[in-house]
Design a protein around this motif. Structure first.
Motif, PDB file in Angstrom:
ATOM      1  N   ALA A  40      -2.281  -8.207  22.297  1.00 42.30           N
ATOM      2  CA  ALA A  40      -3.149  -7.722  23.375  1.00 42.30           C
ATOM      3  C   ALA A  40      -2.803  -6.267  23.660  1.00 42.30           C
ATOM      4  O   ALA A  40      -1.684  -5.953  24.077  1.00 42.30           O
ATOM      5  CB  ALA A  40      -2.968  -8.569  24.628  1.00 42.30           C
ATOM      6  N   ARG A  41      -3.768  -5.380  23.426  1.00 42.28           N
ATOM      7  CA  ARG A  41      -3.534  -3.948  23.620  1.00 42.28           C
ATOM      8  C   ARG A  41      -4.525  -3.387  24.628  1.00 42.28           C
ATOM      9  O   ARG A  41      -5.712  -3.720  24.595  1.00 42.28           O
ATOM     10  CB  ARG A  41      -3.678  -3.201  22.294  1.00 42.28           C
ATOM     11  CG  ARG A  41      -2.607  -3.553  21.279  1.00 42.28           C
ATOM     12  CD  ARG A  41      -2.759  -2.735  20.020  1.00 42.28           C
ATOM     13  NE  ARG A  41      -3.858  -3.209  19.194  1.00 42.28           N
ATOM     14  CZ  ARG A  41      -4.382  -2.512  18.179  1.00 42.28           C
ATOM     15  NH1 ARG A  41      -3.918  -1.306  17.915  1.00 42.28           N
ATOM     16  NH2 ARG A  41      -5.352  -3.023  17.449  1.00 42.28           N
ATOM     17  N   VAL A  42      -4.058  -2.519  25.524  1.00 43.14           N
ATOM     18  CA  VAL A  42      -4.941  -1.869  26.488  1.00 43.14           C
ATOM     19  C   VAL A  42      -5.715  -0.777  25.766  1.00 43.14           C
ATOM     20  O   VAL A  42      -5.132   0.176  25.232  1.00 43.14           O
ATOM     21  CB  VAL A  42      -4.141  -1.258  27.652  1.00 43.14           C
ATOM     22  CG1 VAL A  42      -5.098  -0.521  28.600  1.00 43.14           C
ATOM     23  CG2 VAL A  42      -3.380  -2.330  28.408  1.00 43.14           C
ATOM     24  N   THR A  81       1.084  -2.701  24.941  1.00 43.29           N
ATOM     25  CA  THR A  81       0.882  -3.852  24.066  1.00 43.29           C
ATOM     26  C   THR A  81       1.818  -5.003  24.402  1.00 43.29           C
ATOM     27  O   THR A  81       3.004  -4.780  24.664  1.00 43.29           O
ATOM     28  CB  THR A  81       1.121  -3.458  22.595  1.00 43.29           C
ATOM     29  OG1 THR A  81       0.252  -2.367  22.251  1.00 43.29           O
ATOM     30  CG2 THR A  81       0.865  -4.621  21.655  1.00 43.29           C
ATOM     31  N   LEU A 121       3.664  -4.192  29.966  1.00 46.98           N
ATOM     32  CA  LEU A 121       2.769  -3.134  30.414  1.00 46.98           C
ATOM     33  C   LEU A 121       3.540  -2.068  31.179  1.00 46.98           C
ATOM     34  O   LEU A 121       3.011  -0.995  31.463  1.00 46.98           O
ATOM     35  CB  LEU A 121       1.656  -3.708  31.299  1.00 46.98           C
ATOM     36  CG  LEU A 121       0.772  -4.790  30.665  1.00 46.98           C
ATOM     37  CD1 LEU A 121      -0.364  -5.156  31.611  1.00 46.98           C
ATOM     38  CD2 LEU A 121       0.223  -4.334  29.327  1.00 46.98           C
ATOM     39  N   GLU A 141      -0.063  -8.141  33.912  1.00 50.80           N
ATOM     40  CA  GLU A 141       0.585  -8.574  32.675  1.00 50.80           C
ATOM     41  C   GLU A 141       0.564 -10.094  32.537  1.00 50.80           C
ATOM     42  O   GLU A 141       0.282 -10.619  31.465  1.00 50.80           O
ATOM     43  CB  GLU A 141       2.025  -8.065  32.636  1.00 50.80           C
ATOM     44  CG  GLU A 141       2.752  -8.414  31.339  1.00 50.80           C
ATOM     45  CD  GLU A 141       4.135  -7.785  31.294  1.00 50.80           C
ATOM     46  OE1 GLU A 141       5.101  -8.514  30.975  1.00 50.80           O
ATOM     47  OE2 GLU A 141       4.241  -6.585  31.581  1.00 50.80           O
ATOM     48  N   ALA A 192      -2.908 -11.081  31.549  1.00 50.13           N
ATOM     49  CA  ALA A 192      -3.193 -10.694  30.160  1.00 50.13           C
ATOM     50  C   ALA A 192      -2.526 -11.651  29.183  1.00 50.13           C
ATOM     51  O   ALA A 192      -3.127 -12.048  28.173  1.00 50.13           O
ATOM     52  CB  ALA A 192      -2.726  -9.264  29.916  1.00 50.13           C
ATOM     53  N   LYS A 215     -12.558  -8.771  23.458  1.00 52.63           N
ATOM     54  CA  LYS A 215     -12.137  -8.000  24.619  1.00 52.63           C
ATOM     55  C   LYS A 215     -11.941  -8.893  25.845  1.00 52.63           C
ATOM     56  O   LYS A 215     -12.647  -9.888  26.012  1.00 52.63           O
ATOM     57  CB  LYS A 215     -13.166  -6.922  24.952  1.00 52.63           C
ATOM     58  CG  LYS A 215     -13.314  -5.843  23.905  1.00 52.63           C
ATOM     59  CD  LYS A 215     -14.367  -4.829  24.346  1.00 52.63           C
ATOM     60  CE  LYS A 215     -14.609  -3.761  23.298  1.00 52.63           C
ATOM     61  NZ  LYS A 215     -15.666  -2.818  23.713  1.00 52.63           N
ATOM     62  N   PHE A 251      -8.501  -5.069  27.632  1.00 54.35           N
ATOM     63  CA  PHE A 251      -7.589  -5.389  26.540  1.00 54.35           C
ATOM     64  C   PHE A 251      -8.396  -5.782  25.311  1.00 54.35           C
ATOM     65  O   PHE A 251      -9.427  -6.453  25.435  1.00 54.35           O
ATOM     66  CB  PHE A 251      -6.679  -6.571  26.897  1.00 54.35           C
ATOM     67  CG  PHE A 251      -5.720  -6.317  28.021  1.00 54.35           C
ATOM     68  CD1 PHE A 251      -4.398  -5.962  27.756  1.00 54.35           C
ATOM     69  CD2 PHE A 251      -6.126  -6.446  29.343  1.00 54.35           C
ATOM     70  CE1 PHE A 251      -3.508  -5.743  28.781  1.00 54.35           C
ATOM     71  CE2 PHE A 251      -5.247  -6.216  30.384  1.00 54.35           C
ATOM     72  CZ  PHE A 251      -3.927  -5.870  30.110  1.00 54.35           C
TER      73      PHE A 251
END
Length: 399
Positions: A126-128, A139, A151, A163, A166, A181, A201
Motif C-alpha cells: 500500500a503506497r500513498v 509505504t 506512514l 495507518e 490503510a 485505489k 493509496f
C-alpha cells in the motif's frame, strides 16, 4: 511489479538504488492494467513496461529524475489531438503512473515488500500516491498477520488511525487478491475521492499464481497445458492411468499427478506443500469425457467456489452427463455452472486450435467478455475495467 520482482530483488540485494514506475489508474482504451511496472536503476538499466511502448521514453526519464531527486511523483499520460507526436497514448486512453525512488535499507515497507514479492509470499503493498506532500510515497507492506513500514517513519504522529485503516483495507484486498485505489480521510475514515483532505493509496496484491487443473492426460491436454502456462497459470495434470500421466508426455506442466480425479480434487481443498489451495481464481478443465471419471469429479467441482469449470465432450455426451449429475443430486443452478462443451465456437479441429478455444472461454469468463469480434461492437474493449468503474461510481453515489 510481480513480473519484474526477480530483477528488483537483485538490485535491492546489491544495494543499488532504482526507481519504479507503476500504472495506478487507467481510463479508456489503455494498453496495460493497474500494477504494470517499469523500473530503472542508477546505471540506466530498465526492466518491465507500463504502456507497451507509447510512453516508455517519458516514463524512463521520470524514473531517472526520481533517482536523482529522491522524490516520488504521480504523472498522467493521455492522447494529444493538438500534437500527434506529443507524449501520449495513441489508443485514446489515459494512464496514471506513479514513480517512486527506492533506496535499499531506507524504507522498511518497500524493503519488506520487495523481499516478499520475490519470494512468492502473499503480500499487499500500500503506497500513498496522492495526499499531503509529507506522506507521498509512504509505504506499508501487509501480509495476512503482520505489516512492515509506517506512514510516520520518524515516530508517532497523528497518522496512527490512517495507518491502521490503510493496513485493514490492504489486508482485505490481499484476501480477495485485488489491486486498486483506496481513498481515506486523514483520520482513517473511508470517503469520497473528491472530498477535501484525503489520502489515496494504491494497493497492489501479490498472491501465488492462479491454478489450472487439467483432468485427463489426453493429446488435447498437452496443448491446454501449454496455453495455460502462457496465460500465467500454475498447471497440474491429473489422470488415474499411470501409462498416460507422465512428465515425459507433459513436460511443461508444473506437476503431473496419478490419481482418481475426484480424489485428487478432494485433497486440494486445503493448501499443500506451500502451494495455493483452490480458490475463486482456479480453473478446472475436465477433458476425459468418461463418465466413471467425470461424474464423481463434477459432483464435487460444481459445488466449489472455483472460477471456471469446463468439460469436453459432444453435445450428446453433455446431455447424458447432465442427466447423471441430476441423478447424483446436483441442482439445476449447480449444473448451470458447467461450461460444456468446453471452449468457444472457433471451428477448432486440432489440439492446438481446441486449446485456443478453451483459453478464449476462460479469459472471457474471467474478464466479462462478450465473445464477439471486437469489430462487431462499439463499446469498451476492457470489460472488467468498465465493470469496476461502474461499481465504484455506484458505491460512491450510495455512500
Amino acid at each position: 511489479m510481480q513480473d519484474i520482482a526477480e530483477q528488483l530483488q537483485a538490485w535491492h540485494a546489491s544495494g543499488r538504488s532504482f526507481a519504479v514506475a507503476t500504472v495506478v489508474g487507467v481510463s479508456g482504451s489503455a494498453p496495460r492494467d493497474p500494477g504494470a511496472a517499469l523500473a530503472v536503476d542508477a546505471d540506466g538499466e530498465a526492466v518491465g513496461s507500463v504502456s507497451g511502448g507509447c510512453v516508455e521514453g517519458a516514463v524512463y526519464e521520470l524514473c531517472q529524475q526520481a533517482i536523482e531527486s529522491g522524490q516520488a511523483v504521480l504523472e498522467r499520460f493521455g492522447y494529444s489531438d493538438e500534437d500527434a507526436f506529443a507524449v501520449g497514448l495513441t489508443c485514446g486512453g489515459i494512464l496514471d503512473v506513479f514513480v517512486q525512488p527506492v533506496v535499499p535499507g531506507a524504507d522498511d515497507g518497500l524493503d519488506a515488500g520487495i523481499t516478499y514479492i520475490a519470494s512468492g509470499t502473499p503480500v499487499a503493498l500500500a503506497r500513498v500516491i496522492e495526499g499531503p506532500a509529507g506522506l507521498l510515497g509512504a509505504t506499508v507492506a501487509v501480509t495476512a498477520d503482520t505489516h512492515h513500514g509506517s506512514l510516520s517513519p520518524g515516530g508517532p504522529t497523528t497518522t496512527g488511525a490512517l495507518e491502521r485503516s490503510a493496513v485493514a483495507e490492504a489486508r482485505a484486498m490481499l484476501d480477495a487478491g485485488r489491486t486498486g485505489k483506496v481513498t481515506l480521510a486523514l483520520d482513517g475514515r473511508p470517503c469520497d475521492p473528491t472530498a477535501a483532505e484525503t489520502v489515496t493509496f494504491f494497493v497492489e496484491s501479490y498472491v501465488p499464481k492462479p491454478r489450472m487443473i487439467v483432468f485427463g492426460a489426453i493429446d488435447f491436454a498437452a496443448a491446454v497445458v501449454r496455453i495455460g502456462k502462457f496465460l500465467g497459470y500454475r498447471v497440474t495434470v491429473c489422470d488415474a492411468r499411470p501409462v498416460f500421466a507422465t512428465t515425459k508426455r507433459f513436460p511443461e506442466a508444473d506437476e503431473v499427478v496419478v490419481d482418481w480425479p475426484h480424489r485428487y480434487l478432494d485433497s486440494q481443498l486445503t493448501a499443500l506443500d506451500g502451494h495455493a489451495a483452490i480458490d475463486g481464481r482456479t480453473v478446472l478443465c475436465v477433458l476425459t469425457h468418461d463418465a466413471k471419471f467425470d461424474i464423481p469429479l463434477l459432483e464435487r467441482a460444481l459445488r466449489l467456489p472455483v472460477g471456471f469449470v469446463g468439460a469436453m465432450g459432444s453435445r450428446r455426451t453433455h446431455l447424458d452427463r447432465n442427466a447423471k449429475l441430476r441423478e447424483v443430486g446436483l441442482t439445476e443452478a449447480e449444473i448451470a455452472r458447467l461450461r460444456s462443451p468446453i471452449g468457444l465456437d472457433l471451428g477448432a479441429r486440432t489440439p492446438e486450435e481446441t486449446a485456443v478455444a478453451v483459453a478464449a472461454e476462460i479469459v472471457a469468463s474471467r474478464r466479462g467478455g462478450g465473445c464477439l469480434p471486437l469489430s462487431a461492437g462499439s463499446g469498451p474493449i476492457h470489460h472488467d475495467l468498465a465493470r469496476a468503474t461502474a461499481s465504484t461510481e455506484v458505491r460512491l453515489r450510495s455512500a
